[in-house]
Design an enzyme around this catalytic site. Structure first.
Site, short mmCIF file in Angstrom:
data_model
loop_
_atom_site.label_atom_id
_atom_site.label_comp_id
_atom_site.label_asym_id
_atom_site.label_seq_id
_atom_site.Cartn_x
_atom_site.Cartn_y
_atom_site.Cartn_z
N LYS A 9 0.83 -1.20 0.00
CA LYS A 9 0.00 0.00 0.00
C LYS A 9 0.88 1.27 0.00
O LYS A 9 2.09 1.19 0.23
CB LYS A 9 -0.94 -0.05 1.22
N TYR A 49 -12.00 -2.89 -3.49
CA TYR A 49 -12.55 -3.06 -2.14
C TYR A 49 -14.09 -3.07 -2.14
O TYR A 49 -14.71 -2.76 -1.11
CB TYR A 49 -12.04 -1.95 -1.22
N PHE A 57 -15.51 2.82 7.27
CA PHE A 57 -14.15 3.24 6.93
C PHE A 57 -13.87 3.19 5.43
O PHE A 57 -12.75 3.46 5.00
CB PHE A 57 -13.12 2.40 7.69
N ARG A 85 -1.19 -14.73 3.98
CA ARG A 85 -1.91 -14.01 5.05
C ARG A 85 -1.16 -14.14 6.39
O ARG A 85 -1.16 -13.22 7.20
CB ARG A 85 -3.33 -14.57 5.21
N THR A 91 -5.21 -8.08 10.44
CA THR A 91 -5.61 -6.79 9.84
C THR A 91 -5.22 -5.61 10.72
O THR A 91 -4.69 -4.62 10.23
CB THR A 91 -7.15 -6.79 9.62
N ARG A 102 2.80 -6.84 9.27
CA ARG A 102 2.06 -5.81 10.00
C ARG A 102 2.49 -5.73 11.46
O ARG A 102 2.52 -4.64 12.04
CB ARG A 102 0.55 -6.09 9.89
N ASN A 112 -1.87 -0.12 7.41
CA ASN A 112 -1.31 -1.44 7.71
C ASN A 112 -0.45 -2.02 6.58
O ASN A 112 -0.26 -3.24 6.49
CB ASN A 112 -2.40 -2.40 8.17
N HIS A 115 -1.63 -5.44 1.46
CA HIS A 115 -2.86 -6.20 1.21
C HIS A 115 -2.49 -7.60 0.73
O HIS A 115 -1.54 -7.77 -0.03
CB HIS A 115 -3.69 -5.52 0.11
P1 IDP Z 1 -7.39 -7.39 5.34
O1 IDP Z 1 -6.61 -6.32 4.61
O2 IDP Z 1 -6.61 -7.94 6.49
O3 IDP Z 1 -7.93 -8.46 4.42
P2 IDP Z 1 -10.11 -6.32 5.44
O4 IDP Z 1 -11.10 -6.59 6.52
O5 IDP Z 1 -10.32 -6.96 4.11
O6 IDP Z 1 -8.65 -6.67 6.03
O7 IDP Z 1 -10.05 -4.74 5.27
C1 IDP Z 1 -9.36 -4.18 4.18
C2 IDP Z 1 -8.54 -3.01 4.65
O8 IDP Z 1 -9.42 -1.99 5.15
C3 IDP Z 1 -7.60 -3.29 5.82
O9 IDP Z 1 -6.38 -3.87 5.41
C4 IDP Z 1 -7.40 -1.91 6.38
O10 IDP Z 1 -6.48 -1.15 5.59
C5 IDP Z 1 -8.78 -1.30 6.20
N1 IDP Z 1 -9.59 -1.44 7.41
C6 IDP Z 1 -10.20 -2.56 7.87
N2 IDP Z 1 -10.85 -2.32 9.00
C7 IDP Z 1 -10.66 -1.01 9.28
C8 IDP Z 1 -11.09 -0.15 10.33
O11 IDP Z 1 -11.78 -0.55 11.27
N3 IDP Z 1 -10.67 1.15 10.26
C9 IDP Z 1 -9.90 1.62 9.25
N4 IDP Z 1 -9.47 0.85 8.24
C10 IDP Z 1 -9.84 -0.45 8.26
MG MG Z 2 -9.36 -8.32 2.92
#
Ligand code: IDP
Ligand code: MG
Length: 148
Positions: A9, A49, A57, A85, A91, A102, A112, A115
């Site tokens: 990212k 997304y 968010f 993963r 996450t 991470r 974070n 992806h």
């Molecule tokens: P992942 O990247 O671990 O698969 P996902 O739930 O698919 O997690 O969410 C995608 C991305 O959205 C996360 O990597 C993070 O950058 C962002 N994200 C997820 N949850 C939150 C949140 O509660 N606040 C802000 N950003 C979030």
């Molecule tokens: Mg995801």
């Protein structure tokens, strides 16, 4: 052989983590099958997304992804989706184990660094979206030293 979509990212790019992240996947034994640095449009980030469009968010997430160039990759190997993963970590970096990307390099969930596809099916969709010409066709000569 299984493939996954991995994206560094904008924060990972800005913070100089490209080499470190590629190194972890490469040293594990996975094979790089696609690599490009790209700045994506809002509509493209929204498509990537799309599953999260109802989340509070979502807007901030899209802003984050379009805030600078990203490094998009296809990595290949046995169980690469799940293992990828694990290499990435949870996450929320606050919950990510030390030793994961991470866990080692991030603090906030909204910054974070990386992806990774969460399932084989989503990996196929994401690879098709980011690499419409498909993966690079090559075989690593170390294959027999990694797989029995
Ligand atoms: P992942 O990247 O671990 O698969 P996902 O739930 O698919 O997690 O969410 C995608 C991305 O959205 C996360 O990597 C993070 O950058 C962002 N994200 C997820 N949850 C939150 C949140 O509660 N606040 C802000 N950003 C979030
Ligand atoms: Mg995801």
């Amino acid at each position: 052989m299984e493939q996954t979509f991995i994206m560094i990212k904008p924060d990972g790019v800005q913070r100089g983590l490209i080499g470190e992240i590629i190194c972890r996947f490469e040293k594990k034994g996975f094979t790089l099958k696609g690599l490009k640095m790209i700045s994506v449009e809002r509509s493209f980030a929204e498509k990537h997304y799309a599953d999260l469009s109802s989340k509070p968010f979502f807007n901030g997430l899209v802003e984050y992804i379009v805030s600078g160039p990203v490094v998009a990759m296809i990595w290949e190997g046995k169980n690469v989706v799940l293992t990828g993963r694990k290499i990435i970590g949870a996450t929320n970096p606050a919950a990510a184990e030390s030793g994961t990307i991470r866990g080692d390099y991030a603090i906030d969930i909204g910054r974070n660094v990386i992806h990774g596809s969460d399932a084989v099916e989503s990996a196929q969709k994401e690879i098709a979206l980011w690499f419409p010409d498909g993966p690079v066709n090559w075989q690593s000569s170390v294959h027999p030293w990694i797989y029995e």
